[in-house]
Design a protein around this motif. Sequence first.
Motif, PDB file in Angstrom:
ATOM      1  N   ASP A 310      69.135 -19.149  11.852  1.00 16.95           N
ATOM      2  CA  ASP A 310      70.027 -18.791  12.963  1.00 16.95           C
ATOM      3  C   ASP A 310      71.180 -17.929  12.453  1.00 16.95           C
ATOM      4  O   ASP A 310      71.349 -17.757  11.247  1.00 16.95           O
ATOM      5  CB  ASP A 310      70.547 -20.056  13.666  1.00 16.95           C
ATOM      6  N   ILE A 313      77.203 -20.854  12.725  1.00 15.10           N
ATOM      7  CA  ILE A 313      78.423 -21.134  11.952  1.00 15.10           C
ATOM      8  C   ILE A 313      78.147 -21.567  10.507  1.00 15.10           C
ATOM      9  O   ILE A 313      79.057 -21.629   9.691  1.00 15.10           O
ATOM     10  CB  ILE A 313      79.273 -22.221  12.646  1.00 15.10           C
ATOM     11  N   GLY A 314      76.891 -21.877  10.198  1.00 18.70           N
ATOM     12  CA  GLY A 314      76.545 -22.236   8.822  1.00 18.70           C
ATOM     13  C   GLY A 314      76.955 -23.656   8.458  1.00 18.70           C
ATOM     14  O   GLY A 314      77.627 -24.355   9.242  1.00 18.70           O
ATOM     15  N   ILE A 323      73.806 -33.972   6.310  1.00 20.19           N
ATOM     16  CA  ILE A 323      73.402 -33.814   7.719  1.00 20.19           C
ATOM     17  C   ILE A 323      72.070 -34.514   8.022  1.00 20.19           C
ATOM     18  O   ILE A 323      71.752 -34.741   9.175  1.00 20.19           O
ATOM     19  CB  ILE A 323      73.306 -32.324   8.126  1.00 20.19           C
ATOM     20  N   ARG A 329      76.678 -36.253  11.435  1.00 25.46           N
ATOM     21  CA  ARG A 329      77.241 -35.080  12.105  1.00 25.46           C
ATOM     22  C   ARG A 329      78.547 -34.701  11.406  1.00 25.46           C
ATOM     23  O   ARG A 329      79.266 -35.555  10.886  1.00 25.46           O
ATOM     24  CB  ARG A 329      77.493 -35.373  13.578  1.00 25.46           C
ATOM     25  N   LEU A 330      78.829 -33.419  11.419  1.00 21.52           N
ATOM     26  CA  LEU A 330      80.029 -32.935  10.737  1.00 21.52           C
ATOM     27  C   LEU A 330      81.093 -32.647  11.782  1.00 21.52           C
ATOM     28  O   LEU A 330      80.812 -32.543  12.964  1.00 21.52           O
ATOM     29  CB  LEU A 330      79.703 -31.669   9.952  1.00 21.52           C
ATOM     30  N   GLY A 346      78.422 -31.183  19.421  1.00 19.59           N
ATOM     31  CA  GLY A 346      77.743 -32.160  18.557  1.00 19.59           C
ATOM     32  C   GLY A 346      77.228 -33.361  19.334  1.00 19.59           C
ATOM     33  O   GLY A 346      77.771 -33.727  20.370  1.00 19.59           O
ATOM     34  N   GLY A 347      76.156 -33.925  18.850  1.00 18.13           N
ATOM     35  CA  GLY A 347      75.601 -35.145  19.436  1.00 18.13           C
ATOM     36  C   GLY A 347      75.927 -36.312  18.526  1.00 18.13           C
ATOM     37  O   GLY A 347      76.852 -36.233  17.716  1.00 18.13           O
ATOM     38  N   GLY A 349      74.385 -37.320  15.998  1.00 17.18           N
ATOM     39  CA  GLY A 349      73.996 -37.129  14.592  1.00 17.18           C
ATOM     40  C   GLY A 349      72.731 -37.885  14.234  1.00 17.18           C
ATOM     41  O   GLY A 349      72.592 -38.406  13.132  1.00 17.18           O
ATOM     42  N   LEU A 350      71.802 -37.954  15.183  1.00 16.12           N
ATOM     43  CA  LEU A 350      70.544 -38.655  14.897  1.00 16.12           C
ATOM     44  C   LEU A 350      69.354 -37.690  14.829  1.00 16.12           C
ATOM     45  O   LEU A 350      68.292 -38.038  14.316  1.00 16.12           O
ATOM     46  CB  LEU A 350      70.270 -39.714  15.978  1.00 16.12           C
ATOM     47  N   GLY A 351      69.550 -36.475  15.357  1.00 15.31           N
ATOM     48  CA  GLY A 351      68.442 -35.513  15.443  1.00 15.31           C
ATOM     49  C   GLY A 351      67.811 -35.195  14.092  1.00 15.31           C
ATOM     50  O   GLY A 351      66.592 -35.293  13.920  1.00 15.31           O
ATOM     51  N   LEU A 352      68.644 -34.821  13.121  1.00 15.46           N
ATOM     52  CA  LEU A 352      68.077 -34.427  11.821  1.00 15.46           C
ATOM     53  C   LEU A 352      67.486 -35.601  11.034  1.00 15.46           C
ATOM     54  O   LEU A 352      66.430 -35.439  10.421  1.00 15.46           O
ATOM     55  CB  LEU A 352      69.113 -33.655  10.991  1.00 15.46           C
ATOM     56  N   PRO A 353      68.114 -36.798  11.052  1.00 15.97           N
ATOM     57  CA  PRO A 353      67.453 -37.919  10.365  1.00 15.97           C
ATOM     58  C   PRO A 353      66.064 -38.206  10.951  1.00 15.97           C
ATOM     59  O   PRO A 353      65.134 -38.512  10.212  1.00 15.97           O
ATOM     60  CB  PRO A 353      68.378 -39.106  10.600  1.00 15.97           C
ATOM     61  N   PHE A 383      66.682 -23.509   8.073  1.00 16.46           N
ATOM     62  CA  PHE A 383      66.030 -24.802   7.833  1.00 16.46           C
ATOM     63  C   PHE A 383      64.598 -24.533   7.394  1.00 16.46           C
ATOM     64  O   PHE A 383      63.888 -23.766   8.031  1.00 16.46           O
ATOM     65  CB  PHE A 383      66.066 -25.661   9.107  1.00 16.46           C
TER      66      PHE A 383
HETATM   67  P1  ADP Z   1      73.872 -33.727  16.244  1.00 17.50           P
HETATM   68  O1  ADP Z   1      73.408 -34.712  17.245  1.00 17.50           O
HETATM   69  O2  ADP Z   1      75.313 -33.866  15.873  1.00 17.50           O
HETATM   70  O3  ADP Z   1      73.455 -32.320  16.510  1.00 17.50           O
HETATM   71  P2  ADP Z   1      71.980 -33.630  14.034  1.00 17.50           P
HETATM   72  O4  ADP Z   1      71.464 -34.752  13.201  1.00 17.50           O
HETATM   73  O5  ADP Z   1      70.990 -32.858  14.807  1.00 17.50           O
HETATM   74  O6  ADP Z   1      73.098 -34.260  14.949  1.00 17.50           O
HETATM   75  O7  ADP Z   1      72.797 -32.663  13.097  1.00 17.50           O
HETATM   76  C1  ADP Z   1      73.772 -33.183  12.232  1.00 17.50           C
HETATM   77  C2  ADP Z   1      74.876 -32.181  11.981  1.00 17.50           C
HETATM   78  O8  ADP Z   1      74.371 -31.093  11.207  1.00 17.50           O
HETATM   79  C3  ADP Z   1      75.442 -31.533  13.232  1.00 17.50           C
HETATM   80  O9  ADP Z   1      76.460 -32.341  13.784  1.00 17.50           O
HETATM   81  C4  ADP Z   1      75.978 -30.224  12.698  1.00 17.50           C
HETATM   82  O10 ADP Z   1      77.278 -30.402  12.177  1.00 17.50           O
HETATM   83  C5  ADP Z   1      75.056 -29.896  11.541  1.00 17.50           C
HETATM   84  N1  ADP Z   1      74.024 -28.890  11.886  1.00 17.50           N
HETATM   85  C6  ADP Z   1      72.735 -29.122  12.217  1.00 17.50           C
HETATM   86  N2  ADP Z   1      72.061 -27.970  12.446  1.00 17.50           N
HETATM   87  C7  ADP Z   1      72.948 -26.967  12.245  1.00 17.50           C
HETATM   88  C8  ADP Z   1      72.863 -25.527  12.300  1.00 17.50           C
HETATM   89  N3  ADP Z   1      71.722 -24.892  12.623  1.00 17.50           N
HETATM   90  N4  ADP Z   1      73.986 -24.819  12.009  1.00 17.50           N
HETATM   91  C9  ADP Z   1      75.137 -25.451  11.678  1.00 17.50           C
HETATM   92  N5  ADP Z   1      75.292 -26.803  11.596  1.00 17.50           N
HETATM   93  C10 ADP Z   1      74.212 -27.553  11.875  1.00 17.50           C
END
Ligand code: ADP
Length: 410
Positions: A310, A313-314, A323, A329-330, A346-347, A349-353, A383
């Motif tokens: 993407d 914001i990185g 993450i 979540r950050l 932000g959600g 913070g469960l999506g990526l795990p 990713f």
């Molecule tokens: P959330 O529900 O907060 O989106 P995720 O587990 O999906 O939770 O992501 C965890 C954190 O990783 C996010 O809160 C965000 O800070 C960071 N993050 C995930 N994907 C990206 C992305 N493509 N660019 C920047 N930050 C990201």
Amino acid sequence: MTNHELLERVRTAWINRASQRLAPAEQVRQTFLGLLDRFYDLWEQVTDSGHLNLLDLMLDEWVSALMQIEAGKVQSNLPPIFNQFLTITLEVARENLSEQDTITVLSAMIPVHAYSLEYLYVKETMMQIQKVSDELNKAQSDLEQLDKTKSDFIAVAAHELRTPLTIIEGYAAMLKENVSPVQGESPSPGELYLKGINSGTRRLREIVDDMIDVSLIDNDALSLTFQPIWINRLLEVAEQDVAEYVSERNQKFIINHFSGIAEMTFGDGERLLQAFRNVITNAIKYTPDGGSIVVDGRMLPGFVEITITDTGIGIAPENHSRIFEKFGRLGSVSLHSTGKTKFKGGGPGLGLPITKGVIEAHGGAIWVESEGYDEDRCPGSTFHIILPIRKSPPDDKAAKLFRPLSESTG
Ligand code: ADP
């Protein structure tokens, strides 16, 4: 006179001097005399035999009696005692023996002194290491316990939330029957309220489902249904799912036709779609309006790699692994929003795990590459997802069922 005889000549004087100096209190002197006697015997035996390790047993006993772990520090009282032994030997020999014999007695003490100090030093170091490793083990088991509590809490909370949620959904559906829209008329307040309830319950349902998925992954209870899948088809479905958000945000979403994209492999289509959707939704969320998301990849021996890049914001390098942790979540909690695709919304913070759990359950891997976090410059993130190409499902029953298909494509 032999060395042994010389030592015997100063024995009484040595023991008296040592006991007076090291155990001035009457009450402990008697016990101390016994210890000094034993030390002297060993000293003589070492001098006769040259075997310094005869001292080991006694040193071990002294170490365990005298080493203390105080205020987080391992401390030994023994080196000053051995330094005293050396001084006392010199004094007593000088007072009772010729210069030559004093040198002989001192020469018999120096190796014992050096050996004992080294032995104590090694023991002390080992105790320090043991202490640090005990502390580390304790910290680790505390963390594991905490993680277990967290995961139990998620499981219980999710199941408890599910029931009232189902009730609200049911009543909302019943209400809908009573506020059916009138053709050609603008929505009534009732309809608007219902729409609000529905979008709220849908988001809540997603969060509860995510909580349940996370606890399944935590407990190694995620069960996958392996079926033939094609990565390009999954990506196309994911593209359709997010099309509305992409256009809302005025972004570009591009899927490149990379080598391996059309490969058939066995996997859990639903779960993999969920994983791709999570990463793509994040890419949309963390990229400003007008940005772009590109899906690319390549074929590797036995694997296919999919990258989602993407122009957002990185992510700072120190957060690249964080993450993928639960609630990783950050940024500030205040950024939380109910909007699923709002910029930086932000959600929990469960999506990526969950994504990581799904990919790893397939025998794959996921990681992120990003130069850093910068909301002005937007360096973007990539990713990487690696999935093994399976020509047959891992379980025997499914393998039999799908054999004709695997043979024709494999
Ligand atoms: P959330 O529900 O907060 O989106 P995720 O587990 O999906 O939770 O992501 C965890 C954190 O990783 C996010 O809160 C965000 O800070 C960071 N993050 C995930 N994907 C990206 C992305 N493509 N660019 C920047 N930050 C990201």
